[in-house]
Design an enzyme around this catalytic site. Structure first.
Site, PDB file in Angstrom:
ATOM      1  N   TYR A   1       0.839  -1.208   0.000  1.00  0.00           N
ATOM      2  CA  TYR A   1       0.000   0.000   0.000  1.00  0.00           C
ATOM      3  C   TYR A   1       0.877   1.263   0.000  1.00  0.00           C
ATOM      4  CZ  TYR A   1      -3.754   3.166   1.567  1.00  0.00           C
ATOM      5  OH  TYR A   1      -4.662   4.188   1.684  1.00  0.00           O
TER       6      TYR A   1
ATOM      7  N   ALA B   1       3.967   1.581  -0.978  1.00  0.00           N
ATOM      8  CA  ALA B   1       4.668   1.705  -2.257  1.00  0.00           C
ATOM      9  C   ALA B   1       3.736   2.289  -3.321  1.00  0.00           C
ATOM     10  CB  ALA B   1       5.204   0.346  -2.705  1.00  0.00           C
TER      11      ALA B   1
ATOM     12  N   ILE C   1      -8.724   8.098   8.287  1.00  0.00           N
ATOM     13  CA  ILE C   1     -10.072   8.595   7.981  1.00  0.00           C
ATOM     14  C   ILE C   1     -11.076   7.471   8.242  1.00  0.00           C
ATOM     15  CG2 ILE C   1     -11.517   9.701   6.195  1.00  0.00           C
ATOM     16  CD1 ILE C   1      -8.873  11.243   7.010  1.00  0.00           C
TER      17      ILE C   1
HETATM   18  P1  NAD Z   1     -13.442   2.446   0.848  1.00  0.00           P
HETATM   19  O1  NAD Z   1     -13.020   1.011   0.869  1.00  0.00           O
HETATM   20  O2  NAD Z   1     -14.490   2.896   1.802  1.00  0.00           O
HETATM   21  O3  NAD Z   1     -13.920   2.864  -0.624  1.00  0.00           O
HETATM   22  C1  NAD Z   1     -13.151   2.533  -1.755  1.00  0.00           C
HETATM   23  C2  NAD Z   1     -14.057   2.514  -2.972  1.00  0.00           C
HETATM   24  O4  NAD Z   1     -13.265   2.087  -4.103  1.00  0.00           O
HETATM   25  C3  NAD Z   1     -15.219   1.534  -2.824  1.00  0.00           C
HETATM   26  O5  NAD Z   1     -16.416   2.101  -3.325  1.00  0.00           O
HETATM   27  C4  NAD Z   1     -14.768   0.350  -3.657  1.00  0.00           C
HETATM   28  O6  NAD Z   1     -15.823  -0.450  -4.164  1.00  0.00           O
HETATM   29  C5  NAD Z   1     -13.987   1.038  -4.775  1.00  0.00           C
HETATM   30  N1  NAD Z   1     -13.066   0.126  -5.442  1.00  0.00           N
HETATM   31  C6  NAD Z   1     -12.217  -0.771  -4.857  1.00  0.00           C
HETATM   32  N2  NAD Z   1     -11.570  -1.462  -5.795  1.00  0.00           N
HETATM   33  C7  NAD Z   1     -12.013  -1.006  -7.007  1.00  0.00           C
HETATM   34  C8  NAD Z   1     -11.724  -1.359  -8.344  1.00  0.00           C
HETATM   35  N3  NAD Z   1     -10.854  -2.324  -8.658  1.00  0.00           N
HETATM   36  N4  NAD Z   1     -12.360  -0.673  -9.325  1.00  0.00           N
HETATM   37  C9  NAD Z   1     -13.268   0.295  -9.040  1.00  0.00           C
HETATM   38  N5  NAD Z   1     -13.577   0.653  -7.787  1.00  0.00           N
HETATM   39  C10 NAD Z   1     -12.964   0.005  -6.779  1.00  0.00           C
HETATM   40  O7  NAD Z   1     -12.101   3.260   1.034  1.00  0.00           O
HETATM   41  P2  NAD Z   1     -11.859   4.813   1.421  1.00  0.00           P
HETATM   42  O8  NAD Z   1     -11.360   4.828   2.810  1.00  0.00           O
HETATM   43  O9  NAD Z   1     -13.003   5.636   1.020  1.00  0.00           O
HETATM   44  O10 NAD Z   1     -10.590   5.102   0.480  1.00  0.00           O
HETATM   45  C11 NAD Z   1     -10.660   5.904  -0.686  1.00  0.00           C
HETATM   46  C12 NAD Z   1      -9.239   6.262  -1.083  1.00  0.00           C
HETATM   47  O11 NAD Z   1      -8.623   6.979  -0.012  1.00  0.00           O
HETATM   48  C13 NAD Z   1      -8.345   5.044  -1.347  1.00  0.00           C
HETATM   49  O12 NAD Z   1      -7.475   5.312  -2.416  1.00  0.00           O
HETATM   50  C14 NAD Z   1      -7.566   4.925  -0.058  1.00  0.00           C
HETATM   51  O13 NAD Z   1      -6.339   4.271  -0.240  1.00  0.00           O
HETATM   52  C15 NAD Z   1      -7.396   6.386   0.310  1.00  0.00           C
HETATM   53  N6  NAD Z   1      -7.067   6.617   1.706  1.00  0.00           N
HETATM   54  C16 NAD Z   1      -7.931   6.229   2.692  1.00  0.00           C
HETATM   55  C17 NAD Z   1      -7.586   6.468   4.015  1.00  0.00           C
HETATM   56  C18 NAD Z   1      -8.486   6.078   5.165  1.00  0.00           C
HETATM   57  O14 NAD Z   1      -8.045   6.202   6.317  1.00  0.00           O
HETATM   58  N7  NAD Z   1      -9.706   5.626   4.929  1.00  0.00           N
HETATM   59  C19 NAD Z   1      -6.374   7.080   4.316  1.00  0.00           C
HETATM   60  C20 NAD Z   1      -5.522   7.458   3.285  1.00  0.00           C
HETATM   61  C21 NAD Z   1      -5.893   7.229   1.986  1.00  0.00           C
END
Ligand code: NAD
Length: 247
Positions: free
Chosen positions: A155, A157, A188
């Site tokens: 992740y 990377a 988050i």
């Molecule tokens: P989440 O799992 O709640 O939502 C992710 C969404 O992406 C979901 O709707 C899922 O169905 C969709 N998804 C997953 N794989 C997919 C694919 N192959 N094709 C199309 N859609 C796909 O996650 P989140 O917490 O809302 O994260 C959103 C972004 O924020 C991500 O890139 C995550 O790495 C990043 N992020 C999250 C956090 C955190 O603490 N939640 C922190 C830093 C970064």
């Protein structure tokens, strides 16, 4: 309204941070195209919620790691709305584990879905933006990509590479009036982090100066600023949104 009449394409917006970004952009007047891995009842409910804000909404099924699907989704968006002003590469997954226990699939899946997706969507959308000499791209990285996080080699990377990609693409397309920035959220509260054991979540929260996890809406507000004219001279940047945490 900050994004009146603009078109935003957001990946992985059925829930979590992507959904919050879509809702904020729609509240600011943008038409929304989004994709997700499945368009199920939850995705349709998101679509309905967006439509209630009085904007046009297109919900499309697509796996962001597929080059062909990304091209198809960009084409569908252009056909429906006539162009793309804002692209948000948000979709992402975790497959955590210490390196010695991380199998090849966990590595490949995370790199495909988190990183190759950004290439796929930028590759398809940048020519659309270049034609009109205007555009804005926001890539969702993570503090793990800036500082590293034990148990997340794959992740971290992928998210670190997104930062390098963002800075590089900003240099390539800046002369065409396309801005490229990244956000690096900290901890988050979404389905992604709710998978963690409660004890681990509490440890994280205790380590954050603001003493709480962030909300998806707090990420969406910064993305809205970056997408809007308020950030018209901001490009090649990574904005950390982490409650003051230094990982
Ligand atoms: P989440 O799992 O709640 O939502 C992710 C969404 O992406 C979901 O709707 C899922 O169905 C969709 N998804 C997953 N794989 C997919 C694919 N192959 N094709 C199309 N859609 C796909 O996650 P989140 O917490 O809302 O994260 C959103 C972004 O924020 C991500 O890139 C995550 O790495 C990043 N992020 C999250 C956090 C955190 O603490 N939640 C922190 C830093 C970064």
């Amino acid at each position: 309204m900050l994004l009146q009449g603009q078109t935003a394409l957001i990946t992985g917006a059925a829930r979590g941070i992507g959904k919050a970004i879509a809702l904020k952009f729609a509240a600011e007047g943008a038409n929304i195209a989004f994709c997700d891995i499945v368009i199920d009842d939850n995705a349709l409910a998101t679509k309905a919620e967006l439509e209630q804000l009085g904007v046009k909404v297109l919900a499309m099924q697509g796996d962001v790691s597929s080059f062909e699907s990304a091209a198809d989704i960009v084409n569908q968006t252009v056909e429906a709305f006539g162009g793309i002003d804002i692209l948000v590469n948000n979709a992402g997954i975790t497959r955590d584990g210490l390196l010695v226990r991380m199998d090849e699939k966990a590595w490949d899946d995370v790199l495909r879905i988190n990183l190759k997706s950004v290439y796929n969507y930028c590759h398809a959308a940048v020519p659309v933006m270049m034609k009109v000499r205007k555009g804005c791209i926001i890539n969702v990285s993570s503090v793990a990509g800036l500082h590293g996080n034990a148990g997340q080699c794959n992740y971290s990377a992928s998210k670190g590479a997104i930062v390098a990609f963002t800075r590089t693409l900003a240099k390539e397309v800046g002369p065409r009036n396309i801005r490229v920035n990244a956000v690096a959220p900290g901890f988050i509260i979404t389905d992604m982090t709710m998978k963690m054991p409660e004890e681990v979540r509490k440890q994280w929260e205790a380590s954050i100066p603001l003493r709480r996890g962030g909300t998806p809406e707090e990420i969406a507000k910064v993305c809205c600023f970056l997408a809007s004219d308020l950030a018209s001279y901001v490009s090649g940047q990574v904005v950390t949104i982490d409650g003051g945490m230094i990982a």
